[in-house]
Design an enzyme around this catalytic site. Structure first.
Site, PDB file in Angstrom:
ATOM      1  CG  HIS A 262     -94.530 -28.586  40.739  1.00 51.61           C
ATOM      2  ND1 HIS A 262     -92.877 -27.810  40.304  1.00 51.61           N
ATOM      3  CD2 HIS A 262     -95.424 -28.333  40.134  1.00 51.61           C
ATOM      4  CE1 HIS A 262     -93.312 -27.451  39.255  1.00 51.61           C
ATOM      5  NE2 HIS A 262     -94.546 -27.129  38.895  1.00 51.61           N
ATOM      6  CD  GLU A 318    -102.964 -27.270  38.669  1.00 45.70           C
ATOM      7  OE1 GLU A 318    -104.220 -27.511  38.314  1.00 45.70           O
ATOM      8  OE2 GLU A 318    -101.942 -27.350  37.665  1.00 45.70           O
TER       9      GLU A 318
END
Length: 377
Positions: A262, A318
């Protein structure tokens, strides 16, 4: 031309585009806050409480919470003609996210008589967000060619959502886990879909147009759709003992391990840690337990094999979410749509914030094409 224009920040990385009071992403410490409240505390609350905090800036008292849940229940029911139109679009067989984006602006039609005290445009957007769960259930019913389940009597968001999908009353643990997962997805700074919503809002386009555009951005596999792809990756790996070889092959060929890394976090994404704990709560079926084991093995192998890199990439929101959703009976094709059902409220908070002190978002570009020239005959 100014020298500053020659310094290109690809993907706007590191660029501070505006201010926000909605959420704080502390990437160095691996923390996330909504309006100053830590996500770890908020995830234990009812979804409507956390949603009210994100959209309106405060945690509701009991009376306001009842008002908000009553509103979501009344506004969330699809009018018959709108339900029929949704079924018609869904029967084309497109991915549920494509269908959901196509009907987003239509979801504001025939609004309910009650509201939450906002401007007409903001009320329209709230109606859209309230109706997304019923729209998702209608899309699923259309794809399966069966009637929609009766609209539930429950005022609680998570219970109604799951009952709309399955036609049965979910257990308290299912409701609790689902609402926690949705709270983790309410907002996350200037992510791609949220920034898209703010760009559209900055043109003074309707709030419903901003939601539709944000929906399109969320559908991308480098953003929200990574949830479905991470689950499909786990199905491809199949066995925990295959994880090490799979990761090594991905690193050697440049294939992206979906759900890993990320841009904001230098340490573990706190939402990933919490989503994994939620998966452990609801993964009871052997198939789901095995998928969780596969993902855990991929996670460990990835960290081990990238440890020497300047920045170790770790699992994001996710990565483990698919096991949670699957265990709750949500098909993988509806993962990202369920994500959108939560994030829509975050988009609305940013639409409201953008409108308070608006300036059209229009960055400069550094031209690298041919020099000015004369056309030859």
């Amino acid at each position: 031309m100014s020298e500053s224009l020659h310094h290109v920040h690809k993907g706007l990385e590191g660029v501070i585009a505006d201010t926000t009071s909605v959420s704080l992403v502390d990437g160095e410490a691996g923390r996330l806050y909504y309006r100053g409240h830590a996500i770890e505390e908020l995830a234990r609350k009812r979804f409507a409480e956390a949603m009210h905090l994100v959209v309106f800036g405060t945690l509701p008292d009991p009376d306001r919470l009842q008002e908000v849940e009553d509103y979501l229940w009344v506004a969330g029911r699809l009018p018959p003609e709108l339900a029929a139109s949704t079924r018609q679009v869904a029967r084309h067989g497109e991915h549920p996210m494509a269908t959901l984006q196509a009907i987003t602006t239509l979801l504001a039609l025939e609004p309910p008589a009650i509201g939450l005290g906002r401007s007409p445009q903001e009320e329209e957007a709230l109606v859209v967000a309230a109706r997304i769960p019923a729209a998702i259930a209608t899309i699923r019913a259309a794809l399966q060619d069966h009637p929609e389940h009766p609209y539930p009597a429950s005022r609680r968001y998570g219970e109604r959502y799951l009952q709309l999908l399955h036609g049965r009353r979910p257990s308290p643990i299912e409701v609790s886990v689902f609402e926690s997962a949705q709270i983790l997805q309410l907002d996350h700074g200037f992510n791609a879909s949220t920034f898209t919503a703010r760009v559209v809002t900055s043109t003074l386009a309707p709030a419903t147009s901003a939601l539709s555009a944000a929906m399109g951005a969320l559908y991308g596999p480098l953003h929200g759709a990574a949830d479905q792809q991470a689950l499909e990756m786990a199905l491809e790996v199949a066995e925990p003992e295959h994880a090490r070889e799979f990761v090594a092959q991905c690193l050697a060929t440049g294939r992206k391990v979906m759900g890993m890394g990320h841009r904001e976090y230098r340490v573990v994404d706190p939402r990933s840690r919490m989503m994994r704990a939620l998966a452990q709560q609801v993964a009871q079926h052997p198939e789901h337990v095995k998928l969780l084991d596969v993902l855990s093995a991929v996670d460990e192998a990835f960290i081990e094999q990238t440890r020497e890199k300047r920045r170790t990439l770790r699992a994001n929101l996710e990565f483990y979410k698919g096991v949670v959703y699957l265990a709750l009976g949500i098909p993988k094709e509806f993962f990202t749509a369920s994500f959108a059902a939560a994030r829509a409220f975050g988009w609305i908070a940013h639409v409201m914030e953008q409108r308070q002190d608006n300036r059209i978002i229009r960055p400069a570009a550094h031209y690298v094409g041919p020099a000015p020239r004369t056309m030859t005959r």
